[in-house]
Design a protein around this motif. Structure first.
Motif, short mmCIF file in Angstrom:
data_model
loop_
_atom_site.label_atom_id
_atom_site.label_comp_id
_atom_site.label_asym_id
_atom_site.label_seq_id
_atom_site.Cartn_x
_atom_site.Cartn_y
_atom_site.Cartn_z
N GLU A 61 0.91 -1.15 -0.02
CA GLU A 61 0.04 0.13 -0.10
C GLU A 61 0.97 1.16 0.01
O GLU A 61 1.90 1.39 0.57
CB GLU A 61 -0.85 -0.03 1.11
CG GLU A 61 -1.82 -1.33 1.29
CD GLU A 61 -2.91 -1.04 2.53
OE1 GLU A 61 -2.70 0.04 3.33
OE2 GLU A 61 -3.62 -2.15 2.95
N THR A 62 -0.02 2.25 -0.43
CA THR A 62 1.10 3.63 -0.51
C THR A 62 0.70 4.31 0.67
O THR A 62 -0.11 4.40 1.18
CB THR A 62 0.26 4.41 -1.57
OG1 THR A 62 0.86 4.13 -3.01
CG2 THR A 62 1.27 5.93 -1.77
N GLU A 78 -14.69 10.34 -5.17
CA GLU A 78 -15.26 8.99 -5.98
C GLU A 78 -15.80 9.50 -7.20
O GLU A 78 -15.91 9.01 -8.13
CB GLU A 78 -15.71 8.01 -5.07
CG GLU A 78 -15.71 6.48 -5.83
CD GLU A 78 -14.45 5.96 -6.05
OE1 GLU A 78 -14.40 5.30 -7.57
OE2 GLU A 78 -13.24 6.38 -5.59
N ARG A 107 -2.73 -1.54 -11.60
CA ARG A 107 -3.48 -1.27 -10.55
C ARG A 107 -3.12 -0.39 -9.34
O ARG A 107 -3.57 0.62 -9.10
CB ARG A 107 -4.26 -2.63 -9.84
CG ARG A 107 -5.37 -3.23 -10.72
CD ARG A 107 -5.72 -4.69 -10.17
NE ARG A 107 -6.70 -5.17 -10.93
CZ ARG A 107 -7.22 -6.37 -10.64
NH1 ARG A 107 -6.60 -7.24 -9.89
NH2 ARG A 107 -8.25 -6.79 -11.28
N GLU A 108 -1.70 -0.86 -9.07
CA GLU A 108 -1.06 0.06 -8.01
C GLU A 108 -0.76 1.33 -8.52
O GLU A 108 -0.87 2.32 -7.93
CB GLU A 108 0.39 -0.88 -7.62
CG GLU A 108 1.22 -0.23 -6.80
CD GLU A 108 1.92 0.95 -7.04
OE1 GLU A 108 2.30 1.94 -6.15
OE2 GLU A 108 2.38 0.96 -8.09
N SER A 110 -2.44 3.21 -10.59
CA SER A 110 -3.45 3.76 -10.46
C SER A 110 -3.76 4.40 -9.50
O SER A 110 -4.29 5.59 -8.97
CB SER A 110 -4.94 3.12 -11.10
OG SER A 110 -5.98 3.84 -11.25
N LYS A 111 -3.70 3.39 -8.28
CA LYS A 111 -4.08 3.84 -6.86
C LYS A 111 -3.08 4.94 -6.45
O LYS A 111 -3.60 5.88 -5.60
CB LYS A 111 -3.85 2.57 -5.91
CG LYS A 111 -4.86 1.72 -6.13
CD LYS A 111 -4.86 0.45 -5.10
CE LYS A 111 -5.91 -0.81 -5.45
NZ LYS A 111 -5.70 -1.77 -4.49
N SER A 112 -1.68 4.70 -6.72
CA SER A 112 -0.83 5.64 -6.15
C SER A 112 -0.65 6.99 -6.70
O SER A 112 -0.66 8.00 -6.11
CB SER A 112 0.69 5.11 -6.21
OG SER A 112 1.15 5.01 -7.32
N THR A 114 -3.33 8.37 -7.97
CA THR A 114 -4.81 8.94 -7.68
C THR A 114 -4.36 9.61 -6.25
O THR A 114 -4.99 10.64 -5.89
CB THR A 114 -5.84 8.04 -7.68
OG1 THR A 114 -6.16 7.65 -8.93
CG2 THR A 114 -6.94 8.56 -6.97
N GLU A 115 -3.83 9.16 -5.25
CA GLU A 115 -3.58 9.28 -4.02
C GLU A 115 -2.59 10.60 -4.12
O GLU A 115 -2.65 11.54 -3.23
CB GLU A 115 -2.60 8.22 -3.19
CG GLU A 115 -2.69 8.30 -1.58
CD GLU A 115 -4.07 8.52 -1.19
OE1 GLU A 115 -4.30 9.42 -0.17
OE2 GLU A 115 -5.06 7.64 -1.40
N ARG A 118 -4.70 13.59 -5.33
CA ARG A 118 -5.85 13.79 -4.20
C ARG A 118 -5.33 14.77 -3.19
O ARG A 118 -5.64 15.71 -2.80
CB ARG A 118 -6.40 12.59 -3.48
CG ARG A 118 -7.30 12.96 -2.44
CD ARG A 118 -7.85 11.50 -1.74
NE ARG A 118 -8.65 10.93 -2.34
CZ ARG A 118 -8.48 9.76 -3.06
NH1 ARG A 118 -7.45 9.09 -2.82
NH2 ARG A 118 -9.63 9.11 -3.88
N ASN A 146 5.67 6.65 -12.30
CA ASN A 146 4.89 7.17 -11.50
C ASN A 146 4.54 8.57 -11.51
O ASN A 146 3.26 8.92 -11.71
CB ASN A 146 5.30 7.07 -9.89
CG ASN A 146 4.18 7.43 -8.87
OD1 ASN A 146 3.94 8.55 -8.77
ND2 ASN A 146 3.50 6.54 -8.63
#
Length: 926
Positions: A61-62, A78, A107-108, A110-112, A114-115, A118, A146
């Motif tokens: 996880e980030t 969201e 997937r990773e 995309s999550k990182s 976006t974080e 944000r 990234n």
């Protein structure tokens, strides 16, 4: 498979996978004229195996530290994410898929990304706002990918101006622009340097003010009439951290400000390798290729810092994101006060003041990225993980020759001894030939192959080594072009000797340690026929800034290139060496962040970790292990702070690092005077261990007597397993009967003396912390020999440890004194299980499997803050390299400090160093 799993959010069945692969294999073989010697079934087997390996890769996880009180407004909900089409991001994602990115990686990413987005500011939020952040990744672990992903999403969200600060060399800047061309622009900036209107399906048009050529950096007036900052198009700059270039950008931007002196278009600035040159601080300026001093004007980090800040100050809306793997300098930046926010600096060249504003401290957020489970990093190489076993890819050059026979240093001058190439370098080149042959047999995706030779920053030394290597490789090539078959067999036999000694016995160990199922076993008969072609393909390149020297030019060789690269600083930071297998590295540096960055061998080596080797001196390997431990500890601190409730902020992280007592690399001088230096540190949640043992017999005898006298006053012991335990020992006894007795420790252990330990314990005692102690005396294994009489009632087995020889001292292997879960000796069963649960939760969060032993940090977290642990060891030692025993008895100890329940600043103590101690500190650690 990717399309299916994303559409239906479930994995494709095994039978469906095999059917798809069979169809694809049939088609691929037909495309090759129906010829594929290994056969269709072998092709299917290899593809299915690779797919299984890809699916087994996981990401952690980030982690995020953010300041909730900073000027930031939540915006990336969201609902907002679902309402956007994200055309640039989808384009980049599609590009990554075409390059072989697996689903878990996408997937990773995309999550990182976006974080990170944000925590940036909404580009549509009305001015003014100024957002500062830091992203910490691993060496060669995808930081560029990234931030390209972040930029793609930022452009989709509405950011209009993109500035990427891409290192300090033309090569690195050019390499970065090429990757941005491919992933973000969607066109070649060099061939189409004029503004290009992209297809509308990729969203907002991005015009580039720079191109991917070596001379494609920004020049004065490059902005041009066609680049508008008040329209819908975005503008991209990819530039070096060079004062003249940054000043030119600043001057051109000043021509575009509004009546308030600002540009309203929202800016996102990416500062790559942000600990290098960006941080405000004076340094001696040298040309990296010649070693000669150059104009302070061009490379002075203070001025680079000044113009980065000045450019940010041109915008009424800006987000600055620093990227680095070694963030020490960035988190040591002092957060700005009101005076700093209004700061102006006089520029002699412009003959006027320039408004620069506040410094670059990441006040809004810090994000830590987690690499994939297949990342080949310091933990694996140096054995920092569970069990403390280093991956057997390290080859010490001292096995071949005395290191002084390679390079002799006298003051500031260096000279080479002898006229022949060192045997260790010849051996390394043999390993390179074998590694390339092994990669070709396995048909590794990355077709490029590179060997790095980095010995010195001076180009005259690099030129001499290049001649050695070129002549040697030419001799080998002649064997297969003009020599007899008997000579060829003789050379192949010598290579087989290297293969049998270096690769065969280590394969199973590496395969087991890495759990990389793509590492199929290779027989000598598999690679022997490939060796002549490998040798034929080798090219020797001198990589530096000397006139006429070319770069790697990987992109010009789609079928792959086989390179031995000899260089210095141009190979030291940021630059990617494709398919790097062999590293021959003797370059010394006192700057530990720089030293870690020079380790270009870290990264992803899927399918050929077992074929990789790192040649270095014992001293360098020890230095690398120390900085790797410091970085690992830094990452652990960050994750711990990020998980605390209430959440901590970037300011807290800076303080934690600055005051860490266990890593000398993380302590900084806060106040200097002529004769003394005031330093600060904390032992909260840290160990303090004697890991350097003196070779002085009288000192060891004195230390043994201190332990004997101390234990003799503690009364009756208990036994827990084979360990002798004394519980309920008051802190006053620990101080007066042990620490005050002046246990001798070699200076290499650190400058943190028993006085600093006593001072910390006394300070914590005032808050009723670490008042109740357990003393543990550990024994060796049943097989460790005869019993040693310590005191009446205690006859014990000595613990055995491996050491490296130093000048007047012995260094414990891995600098680790405890064995297994020794630190958990004072925990009860409930506390032990809690520590183990914390450990496995953390391992899961960073993408690792479960373990049976709790980590040292989790043990210190669950131990009550009222409790302390003193761990005693009586050692016999043996040499790590020869397994030869060393005569004598060697006492040692470690204190395991519980995590304090006090706020961070309350655990900090100050102490004074005299000029002698400070000089020793600076020589060793700075």
């Amino acid at each position: 498979m990717v399309n299916y799993e994303e559409t239906f959010n479930e994995p494709m069945s095994e039978s469906s996978v095999k059917k798809k692969v069979e169809i694809a294999a049939e088609s691929a073989i037909n495309d090759c004229g129906g010829i594929y010697p290994p056969g269709k079934e072998e092709l299917i087997k290899r593809v299915v195996t690779q797919l299984e390996i890809d699916k087994s890769i996981t990401y952690g996880e980030t982690s995020v530290l953010a300041d909730s009180e900073a000027d930031h407004q939540e915006w990336l909900t969201e609902e907002y994410i679902q309402s956007m089409k994200w055309p640039r991001w989808q384009m980049f994602r599609k590009y990554l898929r075409s390059q072989g990115a697996i689903l878990a990686q996408l997937r990773e990413l995309s999550k990182s990304t976006t974080e990170i987005l944000r925590n940036m500011e909404n580009p549509n939020r009305p001015a003014p706002w100024d957002n500062r952040g830091l992203v910490v990744g691993n060496i060669q672990a995808g930081k560029t990918t990234n931030y390209i992903g972040v930029l793609a999403k930022a452009v989709d969200a509405g950011y209009k101006v993109i500035i990427v600060l891409a290192g300090t060399t033309n090569d690195l800047r050019s390499q970065t622009q090429k990757r941005i061309d491919e992933g973000l622009l969607g066109y070649d900036s060099l061939k189409r340097s004029a503004p290009v209107k992209n297809s509308t399906k990729h969203g907002r048009t991005i015009n580039t003010a720079t191109n991917s050529g070596l001379d494609g950096d920004y020049g004065k007036g490059s902005f041009g009439v066609n680049f508008r900052l008040d329209g819908e198009d975005a503008v991209l700059y990819v530039v070096k951290k060079n004062v003249s270039i940054l000043r030119n950008i600043y001057l051109d931007l000043q021509n575009n400000v509004d009546i308030h002196g600002k540009i309203s278009a929202p800016l996102v600035m990416i500062d790559d390798e942000a600990d290098n040159a960006s941080v405000n601080g004076k340094q001696q300026a040298y040309d990296l290729s010649t070693g000669k001093r150059v104009s302070e004007e061009e490379v002075d980090p203070a001025k680079v810092n000044m113009y980065i800040r000045a450019i940010l100050s041109c915008f009424s809306r800006s987000s600055y994101i620093a990227y680095t793997a070694t963030p020490y300098a960035n988190i040591f930046i002092m957060p700005s006060n009101e005076d700093e926010k209004n700061k102006k600096v006089f520029d002699e060249k412009l003959n006027r003041e320039v408004f620069v504003g506040e410094d670059l401290f990441p006040r809004n957020f810090i994000v830590q990225l987690s690499p994939g489970s297949n990342y080949f990093g310091p933990e694996q190489v140096f054995g920092l993980g569970e069990g403390g076993v280093e991956l057997p890819v390290l080859v010490r050059t001292s096995q071949f020759e005395d290191e002084d026979t390679i390079l002799k240093t006298s003051g500031k001058t260096r000279k080479w001894i002898g006229t022949e190439m060192p045997e260790s370098m010849k051996y390394a080149i043999s390993c390179f030939i074998l590694s390339v042959a092994g990669k070709r047999f396995r048909r590794i995706r990355n077709k490029h192959n590179t060997m790095l030779i980095h010995v010195d920053r001076l180009t005259k030394v690099q030129a001499e080594i290049t001649k050695w290597v070129t002549d040697y490789v030419d001799e080998i090539k002649d064997i297969f072009t003009i020599e007899t078959r008997s000579q060829q067999i003789k050379f192949l036999t010598s290579l087989k000797t290297v293969w049998d000694a270096e690769y065969v016995p280590k394969f199973e160990t590496i395969h087991k340690m890495t759990e990389d199922n793509s590492l199929s076993k290779i027989e000598w008969g598999n690679i022997e026929p490939l060796i002549p072609n490998v040798i034929h393909d080798i090219v020797c390149l001198e990589i530096n800034s000397a006139r006429g020297k070319k770069g790697f030019e990987y992109d010009k060789y789609p079928d792959g290139r086989t390179i031995i690269a000899i260089g210095g600083d141009k190979l030291a930071r940021g630059l990617t060496l494709e398919g790097l297998t062999i590293s021959y590295f003797l370059r010394h540096s006192r700057m530990y962040d720089s030293l870690l960055q020079m380790g270009r061998w870290f990264g992803y080596r899927a399918g050929y970790i077992d074929l990789s080797r790192i040649f270095a001196s014992s001293t360098l390997i020890n230095n690398y292990r120390e900085i790797a431990k410091a970085n690992s500890d830094l990452a652990e601190q960050f994750r711990e702070l990020a998980s605390l409730q209430p959440a901590r902020t970037p300011k807290d992280f800076g303080l934690m690092v600055m005051s860490d007592a266990t890593s000398q690399l993380m302590v900084t001088a806060l106040n200097k005077s002529r004769n003394t230096v005031k330093r600060v540190l904390t032992f909260s949640g840290k160990p303090s261990a004697v890991t350097y043992l003196t070779d002085k017999k009288n000192k060891n005898e004195s230390n043994l007597n201190i332990i004997r006298n101390f234990l003799g006053q503690l009364g009756q012991y208990q036994k827990k397993g084979s360990t002798f335990i004394w519980k309920g020992v008051p802190a006053e006894t620990i101080i007066s009967e042990f620490l005050d007795k002046k246990f001798y420790t070699d200076l290499h252990n650190s400058i943190y003396t028993d006085e600093s330990l006593i001072k910390y314990i006394e300070k914590m005692n005032k808050s009723n912390e670490i008042v109740n102690w357990t003393v543990a005396l550990f024994q060796g294994e049943e097989t460790d020999g005869n019993l040693f009489h310590l005191i009446d009632g205690i006859d014990m087995r000595l613990s055995v440890r491996s050491v490296y020889l130093g000048d007047g001292y012995y260094e414990l292997n891995q600098r680790r004194l405890p064995s297994g879960a020794d630190e958990a000796i004072d925990l009860d069963d409930t506390q032990y299980e809690e520590a183990l649960s914390i450990t496995n939760e953390e391992r899961k969060r960073i993408g690792k499997g479960a373990t049976k032993n709790p980590s040292p940090s989790s043990i210190r977290r669950v131990r009550p803050s009222t409790n302390g642990l003193l761990m005693l060891y009586i050692l016999k030692i043996k040499r790590k390299d020869t397994d030869e025993g060393i005569e004598g008895i060697f006492p040692s100890f470690m204190i395991s400090f519980s995590n304090s329940s006090q706020p961070t600043e309350d655990t900090v103590i100050e102490y004074q160093l005299n000029s002698v101690a400070e000089r020793a500190f600076r020589e060793k650690f700075e």
